[in-house]
Scaffold this motif. Structure first.
Motif, PDB file in Angstrom:
ATOM      1  N   THR A  33       0.822  -1.223   0.000  1.00  0.00           N
ATOM      2  CA  THR A  33       0.000   0.000   0.000  1.00  0.00           C
ATOM      3  C   THR A  33       0.857   1.274   0.000  1.00  0.00           C
ATOM      4  N   LEU A  34       1.440   1.505  -1.142  1.00  0.00           N
ATOM      5  CA  LEU A  34       2.341   2.655  -1.284  1.00  0.00           C
ATOM      6  C   LEU A  34       1.576   3.864  -1.817  1.00  0.00           C
ATOM      7  N   ASN A  35       1.723   4.979  -1.135  1.00  0.00           N
ATOM      8  CA  ASN A  35       1.167   6.256  -1.609  1.00  0.00           C
ATOM      9  C   ASN A  35       2.322   7.227  -1.740  1.00  0.00           C
ATOM     10  N   LEU A  36       2.460   7.782  -2.919  1.00  0.00           N
ATOM     11  CA  LEU A  36       3.609   8.658  -3.141  1.00  0.00           C
ATOM     12  C   LEU A  36       3.310   9.604  -4.288  1.00  0.00           C
ATOM     13  N   GLN A  37       3.713  10.853  -4.136  1.00  0.00           N
ATOM     14  CA  GLN A  37       3.572  11.799  -5.243  1.00  0.00           C
ATOM     15  C   GLN A  37       4.902  12.491  -5.478  1.00  0.00           C
ATOM     16  N   VAL A  38       5.343  12.457  -6.718  1.00  0.00           N
ATOM     17  CA  VAL A  38       6.570  13.166  -7.085  1.00  0.00           C
ATOM     18  C   VAL A  38       6.165  14.285  -8.040  1.00  0.00           C
ATOM     19  N   PHE A  93      13.494  13.281  -7.066  1.00  0.00           N
ATOM     20  CA  PHE A  93      13.078  12.463  -5.918  1.00  0.00           C
ATOM     21  C   PHE A  93      14.031  11.281  -5.782  1.00  0.00           C
ATOM     22  N   GLY A  94      14.638  11.182  -4.631  1.00  0.00           N
ATOM     23  CA  GLY A  94      15.558  10.063  -4.388  1.00  0.00           C
ATOM     24  C   GLY A  94      14.858   8.961  -3.622  1.00  0.00           C
ATOM     25  N   PHE A  95      14.954   7.761  -4.147  1.00  0.00           N
ATOM     26  CA  PHE A  95      14.264   6.619  -3.536  1.00  0.00           C
ATOM     27  C   PHE A  95      15.331   5.708  -2.970  1.00  0.00           C
ATOM     28  N   ILE A  96      15.387   5.636  -1.656  1.00  0.00           N
ATOM     29  CA  ILE A  96      16.436   4.813  -1.062  1.00  0.00           C
ATOM     30  C   ILE A  96      15.841   3.751  -0.144  1.00  0.00           C
ATOM     31  N   THR A 104      10.315  15.848 -14.179  1.00  0.00           N
ATOM     32  CA  THR A 104      10.410  15.007 -12.986  1.00  0.00           C
ATOM     33  C   THR A 104      11.562  14.015 -13.106  1.00  0.00           C
ATOM     34  N   VAL A 105      12.317  13.902 -12.029  1.00  0.00           N
ATOM     35  CA  VAL A 105      13.373  12.871 -11.996  1.00  0.00           C
ATOM     36  C   VAL A 105      13.146  12.009 -10.754  1.00  0.00           C
ATOM     37  N   PHE A 106      12.980  10.700 -10.997  1.00  0.00           N
ATOM     38  CA  PHE A 106      12.792   9.742  -9.904  1.00  0.00           C
ATOM     39  C   PHE A 106      13.946   8.765 -10.003  1.00  0.00           C
ATOM     40  N   PHE A 107      14.738   8.685  -8.976  1.00  0.00           N
ATOM     41  CA  PHE A 107      15.843   7.725  -9.082  1.00  0.00           C
ATOM     42  C   PHE A 107      16.104   7.026  -7.763  1.00  0.00           C
ATOM     43  N   SER A 108      16.566   5.788  -7.892  1.00  0.00           N
ATOM     44  CA  SER A 108      16.914   5.029  -6.693  1.00  0.00           C
ATOM     45  C   SER A 108      18.425   4.987  -6.577  1.00  0.00           C
ATOM     46  N   THR A 109      18.906   4.959  -5.371  1.00  0.00           N
ATOM     47  CA  THR A 109      20.354   4.903  -5.166  1.00  0.00           C
ATOM     48  C   THR A 109      20.682   4.330  -3.793  1.00  0.00           C
ATOM     49  N   HIS A 110      21.915   3.820  -3.699  1.00  0.00           N
ATOM     50  CA  HIS A 110      22.414   3.393  -2.396  1.00  0.00           C
ATOM     51  C   HIS A 110      23.444   4.385  -1.867  1.00  0.00           C
ATOM     52  N   ILE A 111      23.760   5.381  -2.727  1.00  0.00           N
ATOM     53  CA  ILE A 111      24.784   6.342  -2.303  1.00  0.00           C
ATOM     54  C   ILE A 111      24.061   7.506  -1.615  1.00  0.00           C
ATOM     55  N   LEU A 112      24.098   7.494  -0.291  1.00  0.00           N
ATOM     56  CA  LEU A 112      23.316   8.476   0.469  1.00  0.00           C
ATOM     57  C   LEU A 112      23.839   9.899   0.281  1.00  0.00           C
ATOM     58  N   ARG A 122      22.846  15.380  -1.540  1.00  0.00           N
ATOM     59  CA  ARG A 122      23.247  16.596  -2.233  1.00  0.00           C
ATOM     60  C   ARG A 122      22.343  16.934  -3.409  1.00  0.00           C
ATOM     61  N   LEU A 123      21.754  15.899  -4.022  1.00  0.00           N
ATOM     62  CA  LEU A 123      21.064  16.104  -5.297  1.00  0.00           C
ATOM     63  C   LEU A 123      19.536  16.239  -5.163  1.00  0.00           C
ATOM     64  N   CYS A 124      18.962  15.571  -4.196  1.00  0.00           N
ATOM     65  CA  CYS A 124      17.490  15.430  -4.210  1.00  0.00           C
ATOM     66  C   CYS A 124      16.764  16.597  -3.554  1.00  0.00           C
ATOM     67  N   ASP A 125      15.606  16.886  -4.138  1.00  0.00           N
ATOM     68  CA  ASP A 125      14.719  17.862  -3.502  1.00  0.00           C
ATOM     69  C   ASP A 125      13.930  17.170  -2.389  1.00  0.00           C
ATOM     70  N   ARG A 126      13.551  15.947  -2.676  1.00  0.00           N
ATOM     71  CA  ARG A 126      12.866  15.152  -1.648  1.00  0.00           C
ATOM     72  C   ARG A 126      13.416  13.726  -1.677  1.00  0.00           C
TER      73      ARG A 126
END
Lengths: 237, 550
Positions: free
Chosen positions: A19-24, A30-33, A184-192, A197-201
């Protein structure tokens, strides 16, 4: 803009996303970690139309990904976590293949290919078979192909893995410019550090649940000082 | 070195399965099944060797040594045949050098461990062939303990020289600039090499003068032993097996020295031709070939067909399995030619077919012959993985198709059109070749081409649909995608069913005594309807690709 409403995905008994709710929003990176196996890639795959959610809806730029898949895909540029591509094609043949699928006009595809291949230092390798590419070069050719149709929404699954420092910097700069232009940029990363430094949210997913989401300032106010400590805090619960 | 050899053996032969209680039973069951299914043929072979010795004993012919040396030579020739694909796979397809080279191992040890695995495999094959001869030799010739010891040593060393030759050949070919690493060169080279060698051997063994039955064993074994002696160093093994006393032991020692010599040469050459090019990265350099390729814009369907063409024809494993039955046409023609030459024109299948075609009986059954040929050609066209593994061969790369803004039907159509384009060209060539063999009219051949194309299209669409709904996406090598794919079997079943239905229809028409034109029209219409129905169904069913998890 990406809107994920009540999205859920289960593989057999294992709940990958619950049950994921998310708005980008437009103009946002948007960084997804999250830890390995937390549900990042599943969420991205559901958003780009690769994996149908068991419940809920996903809209990209107002278009339901699963009601109007072709229209929705038209405005997405997707880079998977593993650059598995047709090894028997040359880089240029692969770009052409993708550009034909998006019906990119000749002038635009030429311009975009030149710009992107120059940015990622791939001009000299475009005529080579992909089977001769290194991991980083494969990642670059996938990036070029994903962006050749100038998509408004970028969905990037760990895009920096395998890139050399220069290409990594180029991509991060491009992501910022793209968001600044109202996209819109949505990206996942493991580099915190990159996310910080890069993400708005930033959204942190853990065991299929979004356990923290907001701007870095918000998260710092509510939780800890650094993203690393916030990450450790919410994923240890 | 020993640890490395053990690891290579465990990895290559999948021995770990035998240690896992869950999988052990299944694996042993499969092994038992394979052994049992091979048992009758092998028993026949052993009996044949025993009979040969028995024949010599019954007629007081002193040629026991010839049989033994002949079998030794035959085993060596077999290793030469089998060694190249095994060594090519072990040396150049294992992809484990990236793990082994950084380890503190000598290059010679790495090479020796890899060759050791091939040696063990070949030793098993050699023992299967040579051990029965050694056993019967001991029984009939009573050669004594020393000779038997020599025989056992010769068996243990048997794979050494042919394997060294194979390894040197593999390494030399791989290092040929431009073509050495082309999988196509290897696949075609191995196929043509095997065919050529088989034809050469047949012609050599038939080249001698006609002899009586009593002399036949001697003559044939002499020829085989002669071939064995062409393998440098093996002559000592043959002498060790044939000569008694000190002379035999001396030849055994010389054979051992030859084996050591070949081994040293191989390890020295291997470091230069196998390890050093990898360390230099010449393989990657060889794969990088610049192609001029302008960035055109075109319809996606055309681009997709072109992509299918590249991804099918540039990968020999995919291509060879895709053309499937058509491969048998040139092989059959070659066998026909050899047979005709060997028998000095006495056995001429084509000539007999041409004669039969003009016989009154065949003239009456002409419509059935025409339809039979068409259905046979359809079988050739569909007994392959071309359609049935079309999605599977893309594997994990299907993520791209799934994320592109392209309807699933366009992808299906692209794959279908490519498959039909390839099959039509091969089918047309086969029809042209067959038209020169079977003297039917132009009209009949055109009908054969048309009907076979329609049947192939219907069966191809069914196979494609099966693979679209349940592609095999997890594989490491395309061989797994096209060969170890249950979709190919399912599609084969569907094809068999369709051809069976056509056959039943043919039989019913025959009983009713309908005219040829009705039969032709009926079959064309029914298969055409089947094709249309499958394509209409596929239009919606191919959306099942959506549900495939990549």
């Amino acid at each position: 803009m990406i809107e994920i409403r009540e999205a859920r995905k289960q593989y057999g008994d294992q709940v990958a996303v619950q049950t994921l709710n998310l708005q980008v929003n437009d103009g946002e990176i948007f960084g997804f970690i999250g830890p390995n196996g937390a549900g990042k890639t599943t969420t991205i795959k559901m958003t780009v139309g690769m994996l149908r959610p068991d419940a809920g809806s996903i809209r990209v730029n107002g278009i339901d990904v699963w009601q109007e898949p072709l229209l929705a895909k038209q405005c997405i540029g997707y880079v998977p976590d593993n650059p598995d591509v047709y090894e028997k094609l040359t880089g240029l043949q692969f770009i052409r293949f993708v550009a034909d699928a998006y019906r990119v006009p000749l002038a635009l595809r030429r311009q975009r290919t030149e710009e992107l291949s120059a940015a990622f230092a791939m001009q000299d390798a475009l005529g080579d078979l992909i089977e001769s590419y290194s991991h980083g070069m494969r990642q670059k050719i996938v990036l070029i192909a994903a962006l050749v149709h100038a998509p408004r929404v970028w969905m990037l699954d760990e895009p920096l893995v395998g890139l050399d420092p220069k290409a990594s910097l180029v991509l991060k700069t491009m992501m910022r410019e793209h968001a600044n232009q109202g996209n819109t940029v949505f990206f996942s990363t493991h580099i915190l550090e990159v996310a910080e430094r890069l993400c708005d949210r930033v959204g942190i997913i853990h065991r299929g649940q979004l356990v923290a989401c907001g701007s870095l300032d918000q998260l710092r106010t509510e939780r800890s000082e650094t993203l690393e400590s916030i990450f450790m805090e919410v994923t240890e619960q | 070195m020993i640890t490395l050899l053990r690891l290579q053996l465990v990895a290559s032969l999948g021995l770990n399965y035998l240690l896992q209680p869950g999988k052990r039973g299944r694996k042993l069951g499969v092994l038992l099944f394979v052994l049992l299914s091979m048992a009758p043929a092998y028993t026949g072979f052993v009996v044949l060797i025993g009979r040969a010795y028995g024949f010599l004993a019954a007629h007081n012919l002193p040629f026991y040594d010839l049989v033994l040396t002949g079998m030794h030579a035959l085993a060596q020739i077999m290793i030469l045949f089998l060694g190249i694909p095994i060594l090519y796979a072990a040396l150049f397809q294992a992809n484990d050098l990236s793990i082994l080279l950084p380890l503190p191992l000598r290059p010679a040890h790495i090479l020796a461990a890899k060759l050791g695995v091939a040696y063990v495999l070949e030793l098993i094959a050699a023992a299967i062939l040579f051990a029965p001869a050694l056993f019967f030799h001991a029984h009939y010739a009573r050669p004594g303990a020393v000779m038997l010891g020599s025989g056992a040593l010769c068996l243990l060393l048997l794979p050494a020289i042919p394997l060294a030759l194979c390894a040197l050949l593999c390494m030399a070919v791989v290092n040929v600039p431009g073509i050495g690493r082309s999988k196509w060169v290897w696949h075609l080279g191995m196929m043509l090499g095997a065919l050529g060698a088989a034809a050469g051997m047949m012609m050599f063994t038939n080249s001698g003068p006609q002899v009586d039955l009593l002399d036949l064993v001697q003559a044939k074994m002499q020829q085989v032993a002669q071939m064995g002696r062409w393998i440098p160093g093996s002559v000592f093994a043959m002498r060790a097996l044939a000569l008694p006393g000190a002379e035999g032991l001396l030849n055994l020692a010389l054979y051992g020295a030859a084996v050591v010599g070949w081994g040293v040469l191989l390890l020295a050459a291997g470091e230069r031709l196998y390890i050093r090019p990898v360390v230099r990265g010449s393989g990657v350099a060889a794969r990088r070939r610049r192609r001029a390729d302008p960035l055109h814009a075109g319809s996606f369907l055309t681009t997709y067909v072109r992509k299918e063409l590249a991804c099918t024809l540039k990968d020999p494993a995919v291509a060879m399995n895709a053309v499937g039955g058509y491969l048998s046409v040139p092989i059959l023609l070659l066998m026909y030619t050899i047979l005709k030459i060997q028998t000095k024109g006495q056995v001429d299948v084509v000539g007999q077919l041409a004669q039969a075609a003009h016989s009154p009986l065949l003239q009456r059954a002409l419509p059935f012959v025409v339809v039979g040929i068409a259905l046979g050609l359809s079988f050739l066209g569909t007994s392959s993985s071309l359609f049935a593994a079309s999605y599977s061969k893309d594997g994990r790369r299907l993520w791209l198709e799934k994320t592109l803004p392209v309807p699933a039907w366009t992808l299906f159509l692209g794959k279908f059109l490519f498959g039909m384009g390839l099959v039509t060209s091969l089918n047309a060539v086969t029809v042209v070749v067959a038209a020169r063999v079977v003297p039917l009219g132009v009209g009949e051949w055109l009908y054969i081409l048309l009907l076979s194309e329609v049947v192939i299209a219907a069966n191809g669409a069914i196979a494609l649909l099966i693979d679209c709904r349940r592609p095999k996406v997890d594989w490491k090598d395309t061989v797994q995608a096209v060969k170890q794919n249950v979709n190919v079997l399912l599609a084969f079943g569907a094809t068999t069913l369709t051809l069976l239905l056509n056959g039943m229809l043919l039989a019913a028409t025959y009983r009713l005594g309908l005219p040829a034109s009705t039969l032709y029209a009926q079959l064309l219409a029914i298969n055409g309807l089947l094709l249309a129905a499958v394509l209409v169904a596929a239009r919606s069913l191919c959306r099942g690709l959506e549900r495939v998890s990549v």
